[in-house]
Design an enzyme around this catalytic site. Sequence first.
Site, short mmCIF file in Angstrom:
data_model
loop_
_atom_site.label_atom_id
_atom_site.label_comp_id
_atom_site.label_asym_id
_atom_site.label_seq_id
_atom_site.Cartn_x
_atom_site.Cartn_y
_atom_site.Cartn_z
N ILE A 137 0.78 -1.32 0.01
CA ILE A 137 0.22 0.07 -0.01
C ILE A 137 1.03 1.29 0.01
O ILE A 137 1.48 1.32 1.05
CB ILE A 137 -1.02 0.10 1.61
CG1 ILE A 137 -2.09 -0.94 1.18
CG2 ILE A 137 -1.71 1.30 1.36
CD1 ILE A 137 -2.96 -1.44 3.13
N GLU A 191 4.50 -15.64 12.05
CA GLU A 191 5.66 -16.23 12.25
C GLU A 191 6.28 -17.07 13.25
O GLU A 191 4.57 -17.61 14.01
CB GLU A 191 7.21 -15.59 12.96
CG GLU A 191 6.92 -14.11 11.80
CD GLU A 191 8.35 -14.19 10.65
OE1 GLU A 191 8.38 -15.74 10.73
OE2 GLU A 191 8.26 -13.81 9.57
N ASP A 202 4.29 -4.69 15.56
CA ASP A 202 4.58 -4.75 14.97
C ASP A 202 3.89 -2.97 13.58
O ASP A 202 4.10 -2.59 12.81
CB ASP A 202 3.82 -5.62 14.22
CG ASP A 202 4.53 -5.73 12.06
OD1 ASP A 202 5.59 -5.41 12.24
OD2 ASP A 202 3.38 -5.85 11.74
N LYS A 206 5.00 0.29 12.83
CA LYS A 206 4.20 1.35 11.69
C LYS A 206 4.16 3.03 11.95
O LYS A 206 4.11 4.01 11.48
CB LYS A 206 3.56 0.21 10.67
CG LYS A 206 4.16 -1.07 10.22
CD LYS A 206 2.96 -1.98 10.28
CE LYS A 206 3.96 -2.89 9.13
NZ LYS A 206 2.95 -3.77 8.75
#
Length: 432
Positions: A137, A191, A202, A206
């Site tokens: 994106i 993971e 995570d 961002k």
Amino acid sequence: MDVIRLGLGGFGTVGSGLAKILDMNAERIEKRLGKKIVISKVLVRDLTKKRAFDPGPDVVFTDDPDALVNDRSVDIVVELMGGLDTARDLMLKAFAAGKHVVTANKHLLAEHGLELFQAASDNAVGLLFEASCAGGIPIVQTLKESLAGDEIVKMLGIMNGTANYILSEMTTKGMDFESALADAQDLGYAEADPTFDIEGFDTAHKLCVLIRMAYGVDYPLADLPVQGITSVTPMDIEFAREFGYRIKLLAHVEDVHGKLEAGVHPALVPYTYLLARVGGNYNAVRLEGNAVGPIMLHGQGAGDLPTGSAVLADIMNLVRKISDGCTGPDNTGFHNQPLPKAKILPPEESESKYYFRFTVADRTGVMAAITRSMADHNVSIAQAVQKGESGAEGIPLVIITHETSARDADAVLAEIDAMDFSVEPCVKFRIL
């Protein structure tokens, strides 16, 4: 025809994806740039490890980081190894050697972004990072260029495909959290150690990166409130559905009277919102500008080709700047000036509607005690549902509140958790 040579740090999922795109779209890339982009050297940890994609006989593999930065023929260093220390050292050495850098490393940028921006600026080179946020994106360029003249009022995002896949499976198939996580791992969406994804870290990395691009300030990662999805149960999914919501892991930031309110948390999103309908491992970011109004970007949030496409977009952007003789590209979108620390709204002062789930003993006076506690802390009830068989050890009581402060909401939960009828700790989610 001129050739631009890349030095790749790492050749895992994203690195091999980039190599595949350079191979299959070579003609189109040359047509757009008037130059050929080739991979010259690749830094790997293990030279003996079998690679998923062969980039060709002319590519040199090495386990020496200095081989990338000391090779004068390498024009752009592409850092795709992840992690902190080794990646940071590689980038700083590349800047010192006068090389541009493209990275997908959101964790590194969240922790050390200001240092890296300054080093790139000091050496008049580019540091581009489209692939660090939301996979394929184009959110970074949208904020940096397309909406550069807008004041961003609010930003909401589903920015982790693993978490979104798990919540989607729990919603559509009635799976419990552990089963949905195992399914995600089997499919390669999660993971072996999924902590960063399911605990919200995570997404937080961002969000820190995007706040810089949207507001031109640094919101320290350590100050960002983060809540993961491990406390979400099938029961919560079903209650949310009954109330007209779906549960999503959201990143959010909003300008509240000159201060930024931001965080990462599970939230109940009205099912009529487009964000509520983002399923599987997809990502989406909703922006609201004071001029353009609301915009939503939606697409693949991870994977070799989507993320590799974002890396290639940055490389092509740099090649155009090199061709134009540009020195010292504007990496931050704010003239490479040092970014000041954000003015932060204390998390306890944020206001929202809330979903409370209490697990309580089935006895007289429980509802009265809860409503009294909520009234004492200025928390108003919008809806309430109680389900469960009489005599059960603990039955769920769900309450939807009107808008209230996080401080008052937390005070209610702490008080009720301490009451003798409380069987399990209370659960609290924000409502969009």
